[in-house]
Design an enzyme around this catalytic site. Structure first.
Site, PDB file in Angstrom:
ATOM      1  N   LYS A 145      54.864  47.945  19.930  1.00 21.26           N
ATOM      2  CA  LYS A 145      53.504  48.065  20.416  1.00 21.26           C
ATOM      3  C   LYS A 145      53.465  48.952  21.649  1.00 21.26           C
ATOM      4  CE  LYS A 145      53.383  46.482  24.040  1.00 21.26           C
ATOM      5  NZ  LYS A 145      54.162  46.720  25.308  1.00 21.26           N
ATOM      6  N   TYR A 233      48.439  43.246  25.182  1.00 20.04           N
ATOM      7  CA  TYR A 233      48.706  41.835  24.836  1.00 20.04           C
ATOM      8  C   TYR A 233      47.433  41.000  24.929  1.00 20.04           C
ATOM      9  CZ  TYR A 233      53.777  42.522  25.030  1.00 20.04           C
ATOM     10  OH  TYR A 233      55.063  42.930  24.781  1.00 20.04           O
TER      11      TYR A 233
END
Ligand code: NAD
Length: 404
Positions: A145, A233
């Site tokens: 990510k 996140y």
């Protein structure tokens, strides 16, 4: 060391030296635990072979160690631009010389049947190129990510996976991690009532002298500084906690441009998502604050607090305000990286669904782009005109490795 994140956890987060203490973060066990995960390991010949691309902090600190104890996955090759380091890591892991690749002979992988999955652990702006090349070489890809630094790159990665008929999974470890799964399940159960407000706060100190942070502080390489590194996140958590997608985005930033760290990226970014249910999510991120990865969900009858909620270890979940649900669910720590790689291996083996496909990564890239667009427009509302619905609710399809 009560009420303090262990030094090992800080090192893993790149926070060591930043003198970070996170109140209330009692540590059951430091860092990724050595706790055995319940399932038995497959015989070595049946494990799925992983090539790890980029031998930086995450690859060396978490991913290669995670592959050592994985049940369905094993390390079979490394890719690095540094031949000395590559040779050392290969030797430490019992890999032969022909299992060492560099960025030039990367495509030779097509002829290497040992490699089934290529794990991209490079700076964000390099994800697209190396993902697409691996897919063209006929390999499945697990990509770190954030998936990409632009929507166009994310779309190209998804198209390449479709064209190659290979799996593309984004490495969202929290989708497979017990605390986050328990949080999702408690919210879905309705015991706290309907969620009304979500807050996510994800930040840390950054250091230009650390090469691993230098590229994160470069807009072109990272796609957005703290927002792309830590904020993602919170964006992702708001979505998986609520199991719905934002329809409107508003955001603001506060950046000291005299600070040499913030020449090209924003520092503090604060955003608001409005969801179809009416729930509001408030998110913040920063690269100039003490380390935090926390979220809260304020529901009709109670509150769910994960502080920290997304560290590699030492996370803590509390349920507040509802007598029946009150308290701290017992959660056994696992090695999150081992679990995520085993999940990918099991996806390839056709045993489990692909819970975090490229489309899940692209949704966060679109939302980060919308946040930066709103910032540029002084907090104007940006509507999310694109359609996205997650294929699988992790709360429904990802098992808890230990009973909660
Ligand atoms: P890092 O800087 O420590 O490692 C990156 C590696 O890429 C290094 O070995 C570096 O030498 C190599 N590299 C090759 N070409 C490069 C170039 N042109 N510029 C800079 N480096 C180059 O970074 P990291 O912390 O290991 O992060 C790698 C990826 O993993 C990022 O996408 C990051 O977002 C992601 N990450 C995810 C988690 C997680 O919990 N899932 C945690 C940390 C990092």
């Amino acid at each position: 060391m009560p009420n303090e994140i262990s030094r090992r956890t800080l090192i893993e987060l790149g926070l060591a030296g930043a003198s970070v203490a996170v109140a209330g973060a009692a540590i059951a066990k430091p860092g990724p635990s050595a706790e055995p995960q319940d399932r038995p390991a497959l015989p070595d010949n049946d494990k799925i072979g992983f090539a790890v691309v980029g031998l930086g902090k995450l690859a060396l600190g978490q991913i290669i160690p995670g592959l050592k104890t994985a049940k369905s996955a094993k390390l079979v090759a490394v890719v690095s631009g540094d031949p000395v380091k590559a040779k050392r890591i290969a030797a430490e892991n019992g890999l032969p010389a022909d299992a060492i690749y560099n960025y030039t002979d990367y495509d030779r992988m097509a002829k290497d049947p040992r490699i089934q999955v290529v794990y991209i652990v490079l700076p964000n702006a390099m994800h697209a190129e190396y993902t697409i090349r691996a897919l063209k070489a006929g390999k499945h890809v697990l990509c770190e990510k954030p998936m990409a630094t632009s929507v166009a790159d994310g779309e190209a990665m998804i198209a390449a996976a479709k064209a190659a008929d290979r799996k593309l999974m984004i490495a969202y470890r929290c989708h497979y991690e017990p605390l986050n799964l328990v949080a999702m399940r408690r919210l879905r159960s309705g015991s706290l009532g309907k969620p009304r407000i979500v807050t996510t706060d994800m930040g840390r100190q950054s250091t230009l002298s650390d090469p691993s942070d230098a590229w994160r502080l470069d807009m072109k390489m990272s796609g957005g500084g703290a927002l792309a590194d830590m904020g993602v996140y919170g964006i992702n958590a708001a979505r998986y906690l609520l199991n719905e997608e934002p329809i409107e985005v508003r955001a603001w930033a506060k950046t000291d441009r005299t600070d040499p760290r913030f020449r090209t990226v924003e520092d503090v970014v604060s955003w608001q998502f409005r969801f179809p249910s009416g729930t509001i999510a408030n998110g913040t991120t920063s690269f100039s604050c003490a380390g935090t990865m926390a979220y809260q969900v304020f529901c009709e009858n109670g509150r769910l607090v994960a502080d920290p909620g997304c560290f590699y270890g030492g996370n803590k979940l509390s349920l507040i305000g509802v007598p029946a649900a009150q308290g701290a669910p017992k959660i056994t720590e696992i090695d999150q990286f081992e679990r995520e790689m085993d999940w990918m291996a099991d996806v390839v083996r056709g045993k489990v669904p692909l819970v975090t496909p490229g489309e899940e990564g692209l949704q966060d890239v679109r939302l980060m782009t919308a946040i930066l667009e709103s910032v540029a427009k002084g907090g104007a509302t940006v509507k999310t005109g694109w359609a996205y619905k997650r294929a699988h609710d992790p709360a429904a399809v990802v098992d808890l490795p230990h009973p909660a």
